[in-house]
Every structure is written in C-alpha cells, then in structure tokens.
Design a protein around this motif. Structure first.
Motif, PDB file in Angstrom:
ATOM      1  N   VAL A 213       0.796  -1.228   0.000  1.00 11.82           N
ATOM      2  CA  VAL A 213       0.000   0.000   0.000  1.00 11.82           C
ATOM      3  C   VAL A 213       0.828   1.278   0.000  1.00 11.82           C
ATOM      4  O   VAL A 213       0.333   2.334  -0.351  1.00 11.82           O
ATOM      5  CB  VAL A 213      -0.985   0.041   1.190  1.00 11.82           C
ATOM      6  CG1 VAL A 213      -2.141  -0.890   0.942  1.00 11.82           C
ATOM      7  CG2 VAL A 213      -0.272  -0.281   2.476  1.00 11.82           C
ATOM      8  N   GLY A 214       2.092   1.208   0.398  1.00 14.43           N
ATOM      9  CA  GLY A 214       2.919   2.416   0.394  1.00 14.43           C
ATOM     10  C   GLY A 214       3.678   2.615  -0.910  1.00 14.43           C
ATOM     11  O   GLY A 214       4.510   3.517  -1.026  1.00 14.43           O
ATOM     12  N   HIS A 215       3.384   1.770  -1.875  1.00 17.84           N
ATOM     13  CA  HIS A 215       4.047   1.767  -3.168  1.00 17.84           C
ATOM     14  C   HIS A 215       4.141   3.167  -3.792  1.00 17.84           C
ATOM     15  O   HIS A 215       5.182   3.563  -4.320  1.00 17.84           O
ATOM     16  CB  HIS A 215       3.252   0.821  -4.074  1.00 17.84           C
ATOM     17  CG  HIS A 215       3.661   0.803  -5.496  1.00 17.84           C
ATOM     18  ND1 HIS A 215       4.974   0.705  -5.898  1.00 17.84           N
ATOM     19  CD2 HIS A 215       2.917   0.841  -6.638  1.00 17.84           C
ATOM     20  CE1 HIS A 215       5.012   0.688  -7.224  1.00 17.84           C
ATOM     21  NE2 HIS A 215       3.792   0.772  -7.686  1.00 17.84           N
ATOM     22  N   HIS A 216       3.058   3.930  -3.669  1.00 17.27           N
ATOM     23  CA  HIS A 216       3.014   5.248  -4.322  1.00 17.27           C
ATOM     24  C   HIS A 216       3.856   6.289  -3.589  1.00 17.27           C
ATOM     25  O   HIS A 216       3.930   7.419  -4.033  1.00 17.27           O
ATOM     26  CB  HIS A 216       1.567   5.715  -4.424  1.00 17.27           C
ATOM     27  CG  HIS A 216       0.923   5.933  -3.089  1.00 17.27           C
ATOM     28  ND1 HIS A 216       0.448   4.894  -2.326  1.00 17.27           N
ATOM     29  CD2 HIS A 216       0.726   7.061  -2.375  1.00 17.27           C
ATOM     30  CE1 HIS A 216      -0.035   5.380  -1.205  1.00 17.27           C
ATOM     31  NE2 HIS A 216       0.121   6.689  -1.194  1.00 17.27           N
ATOM     32  N   LEU A 217       4.459   5.906  -2.458  1.00 17.87           N
ATOM     33  CA  LEU A 217       5.289   6.856  -1.707  1.00 17.87           C
ATOM     34  C   LEU A 217       6.767   6.578  -1.905  1.00 17.87           C
ATOM     35  O   LEU A 217       7.625   7.284  -1.383  1.00 17.87           O
ATOM     36  CB  LEU A 217       4.970   6.767  -0.206  1.00 17.87           C
ATOM     37  CG  LEU A 217       3.537   7.120   0.176  1.00 17.87           C
ATOM     38  CD1 LEU A 217       3.277   6.798   1.630  1.00 17.87           C
ATOM     39  CD2 LEU A 217       3.270   8.589  -0.105  1.00 17.87           C
ATOM     40  N   MET A 218       7.070   5.533  -2.653  1.00 22.34           N
ATOM     41  CA  MET A 218       8.451   5.075  -2.720  1.00 22.34           C
ATOM     42  C   MET A 218       9.224   5.844  -3.795  1.00 22.34           C
ATOM     43  O   MET A 218       9.142   5.542  -4.982  1.00 22.34           O
ATOM     44  CB  MET A 218       8.463   3.577  -3.033  1.00 22.34           C
ATOM     45  CG  MET A 218       9.831   2.962  -3.003  1.00 22.34           C
ATOM     46  SD  MET A 218       9.688   1.187  -2.880  1.00 22.34           S
ATOM     47  CE  MET A 218      11.363   0.706  -3.225  1.00 22.34           C
ATOM     48  N   SER A 219       9.962   6.856  -3.365  1.00 16.82           N
ATOM     49  CA  SER A 219      10.742   7.633  -4.319  1.00 16.82           C
ATOM     50  C   SER A 219      12.150   7.852  -3.786  1.00 16.82           C
ATOM     51  O   SER A 219      12.383   7.826  -2.576  1.00 16.82           O
ATOM     52  CB  SER A 219      10.058   8.972  -4.604  1.00 16.82           C
ATOM     53  OG  SER A 219      10.013   9.747  -3.425  1.00 16.82           O
ATOM     54  N   GLY A 220      13.080   8.055  -4.687  1.00 25.10           N
ATOM     55  CA  GLY A 220      14.472   8.293  -4.306  1.00 25.10           C
ATOM     56  C   GLY A 220      15.090   9.331  -5.223  1.00 25.10           C
ATOM     57  O   GLY A 220      14.396   9.956  -6.022  1.00 25.10           O
ATOM     58  N   ARG A 221      16.407   9.529  -5.081  1.00 26.28           N
ATOM     59  CA  ARG A 221      17.076  10.591  -5.838  1.00 26.28           C
ATOM     60  C   ARG A 221      18.415  10.137  -6.391  1.00 26.28           C
ATOM     61  O   ARG A 221      19.151   9.407  -5.723  1.00 26.28           O
ATOM     62  CB  ARG A 221      17.397  11.757  -4.897  1.00 26.28           C
ATOM     63  CG  ARG A 221      16.346  12.814  -4.772  1.00 26.28           C
ATOM     64  CD  ARG A 221      16.531  13.917  -5.800  1.00 26.28           C
ATOM     65  NE  ARG A 221      15.546  14.973  -5.576  1.00 26.28           N
ATOM     66  CZ  ARG A 221      14.262  14.863  -5.913  1.00 26.28           C
ATOM     67  NH1 ARG A 221      13.830  13.768  -6.500  1.00 26.28           N
ATOM     68  NH2 ARG A 221      13.427  15.849  -5.669  1.00 26.28           N
ATOM     69  N   ILE A 222      18.723  10.612  -7.587  1.00 27.72           N
ATOM     70  CA  ILE A 222      20.090  10.537  -8.095  1.00 27.72           C
ATOM     71  C   ILE A 222      20.454  11.944  -8.564  1.00 27.72           C
ATOM     72  O   ILE A 222      19.687  12.568  -9.301  1.00 27.72           O
ATOM     73  CB  ILE A 222      20.224   9.526  -9.259  1.00 27.72           C
ATOM     74  CG1 ILE A 222      20.068   8.092  -8.728  1.00 27.72           C
ATOM     75  CG2 ILE A 222      21.573   9.686  -9.961  1.00 27.72           C
ATOM     76  CD1 ILE A 222      20.258   7.027  -9.782  1.00 27.72           C
TER      77      ILE A 222
END
Lengths: 540, 175
Positions: free
Chosen positions: B162-171
């Motif tokens: 359910v938290g899939h849509h919050l999973m973000s990162g950075r390069i």
C-alpha cells in the motif's frame, strides 16, 4: 453455459474497469489506496482469465460440435470442467474481495496471497484442461464417425491451434502455481523470485496467444458470416496458425528483458527469432482477413475504386463492425506497440510503465474482447433462438466500445511514454519523501484514459444489457431463418457458392494499400523508438 | 469458406498480392530480427542482465559499508553518497524507500548495484524513463554512464504494497 458465465465475469471486470479508470484520472482519483489495488486485482483476473477462458471454451465447443456437426465426446467431462472453472473463479474473487489477496494478476512472489487464491487459479486451470481434452476427444470422434470429410474447416483449425497452445500454457501454470500454493500453505519454505517470474510468464503471455488464436479464428468465421468471404489461400492461413503454435511460447521472454540474472544473449535470441516468426503469422492474418473481405465484396459488385468495397461493407451490422474494428484496433494498435515494446533494448523505456497496459488493452480488449462481442451477435440468435432487442443499440455498441477503448489505450500509451508507472495509485506522490513531478502532458493523457474508460465501459454495459435482455426477453425466432442483421443477403445465401476458385479471387488492391500503410506506420513507430532510446543514459 | 471443409486441393502456393505480402512481412521481420544484435554491438543502451545471487542480509551489509565510506551529506535524513568514478555504487530497495541518494558525475561510468530487502521493486529513473527490475535475492548490476546532468527521481514501478506510491528516491548528477 461457458459463454453465460463469461459474461458475468465480464460484468465484474467491467465495474472494476470504470472504478480504476476514474482513479487513474488524477482530477477524479476515486478509490482509496487499498481498494485501488484490490479492484486492480479483481479487474485483471476477471477480464484476462475468467472472461477470456470461459468464452474460449465456448468457442472451442462451438467449433467442434456445430462446425463439425458432431456430438460432444463427454457431456459429463464438459460439466466437470465447467464447474471447476466456475468454482475456481468464485474462490479467487472471494479471496480478493475479502482483502486477503491484493497481489494483482501477476501475484509475484514473495508477495503472498491467501491459499484459496492460488487454489482457485489451479482449479480454473484444471477445469480448462478438462474442457480442452474434451475438445480433442470430440475432434477425434468427429473424424472417426465421418461427420465431416477431408480437412477440418479453417475456423476449427484455428481453434485447435488455440487449444494446443492452451495445453502448453496450462502446463506452465501448473509448474508455477502448484509450488506457489504449497508455499502459501507453508509446506515449501521459499520460492525464488526470478524463477517465479520466468515460469509465470510462460503462463501469462502464452495465455494471451490462446486469445489471439481464438480471435483470428473468429475473424475468419465472421468474415464468412457477414460478407461471405473465404480464405484466399488455405495453406497460407493454416501455416500462420502453425507458426503461432511453434514459436509463441518462447516469445514470453520479453517480460524479463530488464531482469537480473538472465543473459543478453538469451533475451535477444528468445525475443527475436521466436517472436518475429509469430509476428509474421499475425501479419499474414492481418492481410488475408481483410483481403478475403475485399474479394468477397468485389464479387458482389462493389468494384468502385480502391476502397469502394470497404465503404459498401455492412458497417451497420454489429457482427461486421465489431469484427473489422477489432482487426484494425488489434493490428494498428496492439501489433505495432507489442513488437516495439518487446524489443530487448527499447523495453528499457517501457517496462512497467503505462505503455504496457496501453499495449494490451488494444490487443486483448479492442481486439479479442470486441471480436468475442461481435460473434455473440450471431451466436445468441442461433443458440437461444431469440432475436436481438433494440437492434439500433446493437448497431452502435461496437463503435462505442471500440472507440472508448482506443481512447483509453492511447491515454495509457502516451502517459507511459512520459514515464508514468503502471499499477500506481498516485502519480503526484503526495507525501512521498522526495517529490516526483511528471510532465503536465502526462496528466492530460491520464484524463484521456479516464474519459476513454468511461466510454468503453458504457459500451461494455450496453453489450451486457443487450445480451442478457435478449436471452431472457428477446422475441423467439424459432422456425424462421436467422436474420443476417438486415444485410443484403441471408446467411445461407452468402455462404452458398463455396469452393469455386477463380483467378480474380486473389485481386485485393485496396488491402494491399492498407497493408503498405500499416507497414509504414510500423516502421516509423519502430525507428522513432530507437531514436528515443539513443537519447537516454548509456547502460550495459 | 472458412466454416466448411475446404476442397481436396486446398494445399496451394500463395500467389499475387498475398505472396508479395508474405515476402514483405518476412523481410520486415528479418530487419527487426537483426536490429537487436546490431544494437547490442553498436548501440549504447543494452540491459545485459548482469546479476548475482545475494542474501538480503549480506546485501544490506554492503550498502551500509558503501554509505559509511563514501557519505558526503544528508537530505531529509537520507544520506547522500558519492562513489568514486568508475567504481561501485549500491542502492537498496525496501518498502518504501530507496537508500541512499547517489551523487554521480556526468560522463563517468559506474557499476550500480540494485537489490531488494523484501518484495519485488521496480527501478524507474524519471524523467529519463529508464526502467529495471529489482528482485530480492539478486544483485542486479547496471554499468551506467549518465549523459545528462541534474536531479533525477527514482520511482518504484512494481507493486510492493500500500505504500508503493510513496516510494521515491534521488540521483544527483553533476557536470
């Protein structure tokens, strides 16, 4: 029976479709996060598996009994297979609706569902296998009892190809699902995630080839029923079906193109030779089907210009419009995108984006589902002995559905080109640790997807209402010859002068032009994707 | 007729336009057939699928080591790590974060490792739109050369709860 149950599953999937479409339309964003994934699971399974498989079993039984004029090998086995499929389908739906199995249609391990979910799928598979074996047995009986002479009709040949692919598919399904079921019970400790993906796709994509085979067979069937066409060359059409059987299984490799642990050589080999020989088969059918329609129309005197035959075609007959729209949507939409996305390197830009559902909604929905709907307009009056209610609604139904799904698929494909992921509840990433901004054009395309989904589901509900209404309340047509949707000839007449081969039977200049336009579109799209690819980072 | 049995002499060679089309389609398929090997040797974007088996625990240890020895800062409590050009860089996917933030140099080549601690995740680099699979139990190695600079988002594009849509990162790529 299979067809009736299929329509029920279609209804469940259709309700899911409109909810999902309205959730992915960012301005509406209807469902909450839990229900989005739950309904996505329900939609995928009911549409792609339960509706399709049940309808295909109906097609198989129709091909081996009605077309070959034979009795069924075993009525008991038919019932057993049917009950297994229904019980399995209901089990899966319950498992998902109770919230224990939000795993989507792929159910990738180690994401775990309730054991009833896996068991339900296994029951559906076993039921299907029983039906398919019953089909082969019926073919055998027909041959033994000489209910037909010589070679089986092309439609039966195509259905047989579908049945053979179905068996191979179901074996993959058993290899994947039985250990997974045991794992969900705790009997097996772990399942390798990469192994699961490879065997699952042996089931997942091949099952779609069963759909393609069934769809193409229906194209030939409807070509005959609506305009009295006959295949230009039996040998070519049949060889194309054989190509499907031989090559399509390894082509499922294109889902694993950006996976670790699978070598580039393996990826290139399996997605090149195997896939392209199957593509060749589709391109052959894509030519011979419209060409046979053109030849038939020209024989009836519609000889004006390149496309006079096409303009004069019975577009107000839902059997014809559904069939021809299905052909065009599948070819131009599904075929071209499918081959491009399945290219090993281009896949980097498409994997798990909305381009993938964009592709399969034009193949499986705009293509297969529409063809299944079109054939229903002939099968219901034949089997239930009733005339369709509200014929003018029937006439526009394929256009509403085909138009809506084309719009939805375009929305998905273009949003996916901007990087929008599939299976994603909120592309605005509200509350995420790092903000992710998608191009505003992506939001526009998602709105197109939403509107398209509303239009397409309207067409779908129209179809269900018309079919159910007709089955229960339609005027009986018993004893009267079946009306061929008020086209110029009755069915009996249009299928009369068979087996008269003449040389001008092969003249189809309009189709040649269409085919060349298709090839040009294909090449432009294909090479444009290579160009886009050359702009992204270098990767080995 | 496609619904009746064909005449006895149905097995015939295609002729006319049909024959031409079968030929054209075959040639087009051959072109596509050759495009992939061609790109493999002469193109710059190829996913070779380099991968090794690794347990989540062992991988996590490598990530911690990598962060400890190359850390250059913090953003939102997430370590920013700058690997040596030409060296290895590690990314760890876990519900629902990408650890750590990578800082790379444009034009330099890195061996970027991807693995998951729990379920399947999808590595999707935006707005570039490059996508790769991240599997638990596998170390997926991508030899990447950034050719553009700026801040890029990593999005998860494989359903992971359910938290899939919050999973973000950075390069972050610097010139």
């Amino acid at each position: 029976m299979h067809a009736v149950v299929a329509v029920v599953f279609l209804l469940i999937g259709g309700i899911g479709a409109i909810l999902l479409g309205l959730t992915r339309w960012p301005a509406v964003h209807l469902l909450d996060v839990n229900w989005y994934y739950r309904i996505l699971t329900v939609h995928g399974l009911n549409m792609l598996i339960f509706w399709m498989l049940n309808f295909e079993m109906a097609v198989l039984y129709f091909a081996c009994t009605t077309l070959l004029n034979s009795r069924l090998a075993s009525a008991k086995a038919a019932w057993a297979g049917f009950i297994l499929m229904v019980v399995g389908g209901i089990m899966v739906n319950i498992a998902v609706f109770t919230g224990t199995s939000d795993v989507l249609v792929t159910s990738y391990v180690p994401l775990k569902a309730h054991p009833a979910f896996y068991l339900g799928i296994i029951l559906v598979a076993v039921g299907t296998l029983v039906c398919v074996i019953n089909y082969f047995a019926t073919i055998y009986i027909a041959k033994r009892d000489h209910t037909y002479e010589g070679t089986v009709p092309l439609v039966v040949f195509g259905a047989t190809a579908a049945a053979i692919i179905a068996v191979v598919t179901l074996l993959h399904g058993a290899v994947t699902m039985i250990p997974t079921f045991l794992w969900s019970l705790g009997v097996i400790e772990t399942i390798d995630a990469a192994w699961y993906r490879i065997t699952w796709w042996g089931l997942g994509h091949m099952s779609q080839q069963v759909n393609v085979c069934a769809m193409v067979s229906i194209w030939y069937f409807l070509g005959t029923m609506t305009v009295g066409s006959k295949p230009l060359n039996q040998a070519v059409c049949r060889s194309a079906f054989v190509l499907y059987i031989l090559f399509i299984n390894v082509a499922a490799a294109h889902h694993i193109l950006v996976d670790p642990g699978v070598s580039a050589g393996w990826k290139i080999w399996n997605t090149s030779y195997a896939m392209y020989l199957a593509v060749l088969a589709s391109m052959i059918h894509g030519f011979t089907v419209p060409a046979s329609v053109e030849v038939a129309m020209r024989k009836k005197g519609h000889k004006r210009g390149l496309f006079g035959w096409l303009a004069a075609a019975p577009w107000s007959n839902p059997g014809f419009s559904g069939f021809f729209l299905s052909l065009i949507i599948f070819g131009f939409g599904g075929g071209i995108t499918g081959v491009t996305l399945g290219t090993q390197q281009i896949n980097i830009m498409a994997h798990n984006t909305l381009r993938i559902p964009g592709h399969f909604h034009v193949t499986v929905v705009g293509g297969t589902t529409l063809a299944f709907m079109a054939v229903t307009y002939y099968v219901v009056p034949l089997f239930f002995q009733r005339d369709f209610l509200a014929k003018s609604w029937c006439r526009i139904q394929p256009w509403v559905f085909g138009g809506g799904i084309t719009m939805a698929a375009l929305g998905m494909s273009f949003a996916g080109s901007f990087g929008v992921p599939r299976r994603h509840w909120d592309i605005d990433f509200t509350g995420a640790q790092f903000a992710v901004g998608f191009d505003s054009a992506a939001h526009l395309w998602l709105a197109v997807l939403g509107v398209g989904a509303v239009v397409a589901t309207t067409g779908l509900f129209m179809f269900i209402l018309l079919v159910v209404g007709t089955v229960f309340f339609g005027r009986s047509n018993a004893g009267r010859p079946m009306e061929a949707w008020h086209t110029e000839q009755s069915v009996a007449e249009s299928t009369k002068d068979e087996n008269v081969a003449e040389d001008e039977d092969h003249e189809a200049p309009g189709t040649v032009v269409l085919a060349l336009i298709f090839l040009l579109t294909f090449a432009v799209y294909y090479f444009a994707n290579w160009k886009w690819l050359s702009d992204v980072w270098e990767v080995r | 007729m496609s619904i009746y049995t064909p005449p006895a002499n149905w097995f015939q060679k295609p002729k006319g336009a049909e024959r031409l089309w079968v030929g054209l389609a075959l040639i087009w398929c051959m072109i596509m057939f050759l495009a992939m090997p061609y790109w493999h040797f002469f193109g710059k974007q190829n996913s070779t699928g380099e991968g090794y088996k690794v347990t989540p625990a062992a991988y996590s240890q490598r990530v911690q080591q990598f962060i400890a020895s190359n850390k250059v800062g913090d953003v939102n409590g997430m370590p920013v790590v700058e690997p040596a050009p030409g060296g290895d860089a590690y990314l760890q996917a876990q519900m629902w974060t990408w650890l750590p933030i990578l800082k790379l140099r444009m034009g330099q080549t890195y061996r970027i490792h991807l693995s998951s601690m729990d379920l399947l995740h999808g590595f999707s680099l935006q707005p570039l739109n490059m996508n790769f699979m991240v599997l638990p139990g596998y170390d997926h190695v991508l030899t990447i050369t950034p050719t553009t600079s700026g801040e890029f988002s990593i999005v998860c594009n494989e359903f992971c709860g359910v938290g899939h849509h919050l999973m973000s990162g950075r390069i972050i790529v610097e010139e």
